[in-house]
Design an enzyme around this catalytic site. Structure first.
Site, PDB file in Angstrom:
ATOM      1  N   SER A  83       0.842  -1.198   0.000  1.00 36.86           N
ATOM      2  CA  SER A  83       0.000   0.000   0.000  1.00 36.86           C
ATOM      3  C   SER A  83       0.875   1.245   0.000  1.00 36.86           C
ATOM      4  CB  SER A  83      -0.893   0.001   1.248  1.00 36.86           C
ATOM      5  OG  SER A  83      -1.558   1.243   1.388  1.00 36.86           O
ATOM      6  N   TYR A 137      -2.213  -1.071  10.349  1.00 35.03           N
ATOM      7  CA  TYR A 137      -2.186  -1.289   8.910  1.00 35.03           C
ATOM      8  C   TYR A 137      -0.913  -0.711   8.291  1.00 35.03           C
ATOM      9  CZ  TYR A 137      -3.985  -1.806   4.155  1.00 35.03           C
ATOM     10  OH  TYR A 137      -4.157  -2.178   2.839  1.00 35.03           O
ATOM     11  N   LYS A 156       2.012  -3.014   6.408  1.00 43.04           N
ATOM     12  CA  LYS A 156       2.415  -2.840   5.015  1.00 43.04           C
ATOM     13  C   LYS A 156       3.865  -2.369   4.903  1.00 43.04           C
ATOM     14  CE  LYS A 156      -1.464  -4.132   3.145  1.00 43.04           C
ATOM     15  NZ  LYS A 156      -1.544  -5.412   2.410  1.00 43.04           N
TER      16      LYS A 156
END
Length: 240
Positions: free
Chosen positions: A132, A145, A149
């Site tokens: 991401s 998150y 990533k």
């Protein structure tokens, strides 16, 4: 490029929805056989001549055994992922553990199984990890998150170094917000979405096919000398 996929085998995790579903459909249409992996058996695509549904939770350490038993394939797409929207001060153990186990450890564990099968079979294949843009540019309420990533980026680089001598390439695709059903719902509030959308020169969020296009390129022999890179699929977001 498209002829490369005919008769070859691929594994796609998180294949039951969004990006994974689109990549799976496109690989099948190109004549490949896809092992479509998901943790909810009821939501997996039905079996077909070129598709085998595989029920496995990549966040579980033992999922390695399920994937290894599938035998050698020519490519892997580590797409499965979760996101817990929590502020840093309110971050929970569940949010942290599930996000890191699925998004980061799952990538490493599934890739171990696939890479060992590739090496044993002498296959010079390709592994694509879905990361991401917020692995590099943080946004609020995404602590676990962003961390997961960021870890994927580094795991990809290490894999590219260690697996490269075996002829196995490992790369990332790093999308911005993607308009899956979940993405459209999560970013429907203009107050939340506009600050990011306004920084994208192309003026829109990504669609699943935007991510699939780059993924298919990286899986194919058109990318035979591309290894260890992260390709933003972000309409220019990281440049602004």
């Amino acid at each position: 490029m498209e002829s490369y996929f005919v008769g070859k085998k691929f594994i796609v995790t998180g294949a039951n929805a969004g990006i994974g579903e689109v990549i799976t459909e496109r690989l099948v249409k190109l004549g490949a056989h896809v092992f479509a992996v998901g943790r909810d058996k009821s939501r997996l695509p039905p079996a077909g001549p070129n598709l085998t549904p595989v029920c496995a939770d990549v966040g579980e350490w033992e999922s390695y055994d399920i994937i290894k038993a599938l035998g050698p394939v020519h490519g892997l797409v580590n797409n499965a992922g979760v996101a817990f929207i929590e502020s840093f001060l309110d971050m929970t153990q569940e949010g942290w553990d599930k996000t890191l186990n699925i998004n980061s450890r799952g990538v490493a564990r599934i890739s171990q199984a696939v890479a060992k099968n590739m090496i044993a079979a002498g296959i010079k294949g390709s592994i694509v990890n879905v990361s991401s843009t917020i692995s590099e540019r943080a946004i609020p309420d995404h602590t676990s998150y962003c961390a997961s990533k960021g870890a994927v980026n580094q795991v990809t680089r290490v894999m590219s170094i260690e697996l490269g001598p075996h002829g196995i390439r490992t790369n990332n695709v790093n999308p911005t917000v993607v308009m899956t059903k979940m993405g459209a719902k999560a970013w429907s509030d203009p107050a939340k979405s506009n600050p990011i959308l306004n920084r994208i020169p192309l003026g829109r969020f990504a669609e699943c096919n935007d991510v699939a296009n780059v993924t298919l390129f990286l899986l194919s022999d058109y990318a035979s000398y591309v290894n260890g890179v992260s390709i933003p699929v972000d309409g220019g977001f990281l440049t602004s």
